[in-house]
Design an enzyme around this catalytic site. Structure first.
Site, PDB file in Angstrom:
ATOM      1  N   CYS A  61       0.857  -1.187   0.000  1.00  0.00           N
ATOM      2  CA  CYS A  61       0.000   0.000   0.000  1.00  0.00           C
ATOM      3  C   CYS A  61       0.892   1.235   0.000  1.00  0.00           C
ATOM      4  O   CYS A  61       1.783   1.363   0.838  1.00  0.00           O
ATOM      5  CB  CYS A  61      -0.903  -0.017   1.233  1.00  0.00           C
ATOM      6  SG  CYS A  61      -1.928   1.459   1.404  1.00  0.00           S
ATOM      7  N   CYS A  64       0.438   3.211   3.533  1.00  0.00           N
ATOM      8  CA  CYS A  64       0.904   2.721   4.839  1.00  0.00           C
ATOM      9  C   CYS A  64       1.975   1.643   4.779  1.00  0.00           C
ATOM     10  O   CYS A  64       2.527   1.261   5.804  1.00  0.00           O
ATOM     11  CB  CYS A  64      -0.270   2.226   5.679  1.00  0.00           C
ATOM     12  SG  CYS A  64      -0.967   0.647   5.121  1.00  0.00           S
ATOM     13  N   CYS A 110      -7.437  -1.187   1.646  1.00  0.00           N
ATOM     14  CA  CYS A 110      -6.350  -1.674   2.497  1.00  0.00           C
ATOM     15  C   CYS A 110      -6.911  -1.867   3.907  1.00  0.00           C
ATOM     16  O   CYS A 110      -7.528  -0.957   4.471  1.00  0.00           O
ATOM     17  CB  CYS A 110      -5.208  -0.659   2.519  1.00  0.00           C
ATOM     18  SG  CYS A 110      -3.892  -1.056   3.692  1.00  0.00           S
ATOM     19  N   CYS A 113      -5.013   0.773   6.585  1.00  0.00           N
ATOM     20  CA  CYS A 113      -5.235   2.227   6.622  1.00  0.00           C
ATOM     21  C   CYS A 113      -6.545   2.653   5.969  1.00  0.00           C
ATOM     22  O   CYS A 113      -6.832   3.844   5.896  1.00  0.00           O
ATOM     23  CB  CYS A 113      -4.067   2.965   5.983  1.00  0.00           C
ATOM     24  SG  CYS A 113      -3.899   2.725   4.194  1.00  0.00           S
ATOM     25  N   CYS A 135      -8.548  -5.583  -9.669  1.00  0.00           N
ATOM     26  CA  CYS A 135      -8.122  -4.521 -10.577  1.00  0.00           C
ATOM     27  C   CYS A 135      -7.672  -3.352  -9.695  1.00  0.00           C
ATOM     28  O   CYS A 135      -8.506  -2.665  -9.106  1.00  0.00           O
ATOM     29  CB  CYS A 135      -9.333  -4.100 -11.393  1.00  0.00           C
ATOM     30  SG  CYS A 135      -9.067  -4.014 -13.109  1.00  0.00           S
TER      31      CYS A 135
END
Length: 150
Positions: A61, A64, A110, A113, A135
């Site tokens: 991510c 984070c 995510c 976060c 995607c």
């Protein structure tokens, strides 16, 4: 990505949730990344840096640093965004119903976060072990490559 955004980078162990004010996120993320990750935007198809990369490694991510996907789950779905058939760990992402744009889709966020990553399309006959296509916006990811990125 700013070092502060990467604090507590995921090492495969359970991580504490990352909570920041929108002003903090705005300072940490580039404008396009903020628009996608924090405002559920979408980058233009075929514009992302990871659409065609075949480099091996871990996709994290951008906000984070949590481990989200691995390169061995990436495949070319010809949709214009990096596609994966499974997250690195089932707890890495959360799925939410998305009724925006006059359609019903499944949003991918995510888990650490709560940043928007993209969408998953399920059971559509993709040539993958799961029949899923995650995607994901390139701008929502960073690649921790095993070697040189081509």
């Amino acid at each position: 990505m700013d070092e502060e955004a990467m604090e507590g980078k995921d090492t495969g162990q359970a991580q504490e949730p990352v909570r920041k004010s929108e002003e903090e996120w705005r300072r940490l993320l580039a404008p396009e990344a903020y628009a996608v990750l924090r405002q559920s935007g979408t980058e233009r198809p075929w514009s992302g840096e990871y659409v065609s990369t075949g480099a091996t490694g871990v996709y994290r991510c951008r906000a984070c640093g949590a481990e989200l996907f691995r390169s061995d789950e990436k495949f070319d779905s010809h949709c214009g965004w990096p596609s994966f058939y499974d997250p690195a760990d089932s707890s890495a992402v959360t799925l939410h119903e998305d009724r925006s744009l006059g359609m019903i889709r499944t949003e991918v966020r995510c888990s650490r976060c709560d940043s928007h990553l993209g969408h998953v399309f399920r059971g559509e006959g993709y040539p993958t072990p799961t029949d899923d296509r995650y995607c994901i916006n390139s701008v929502a990811l960073t690649l921790e490559a095993d070697g040189p990125v081509e």
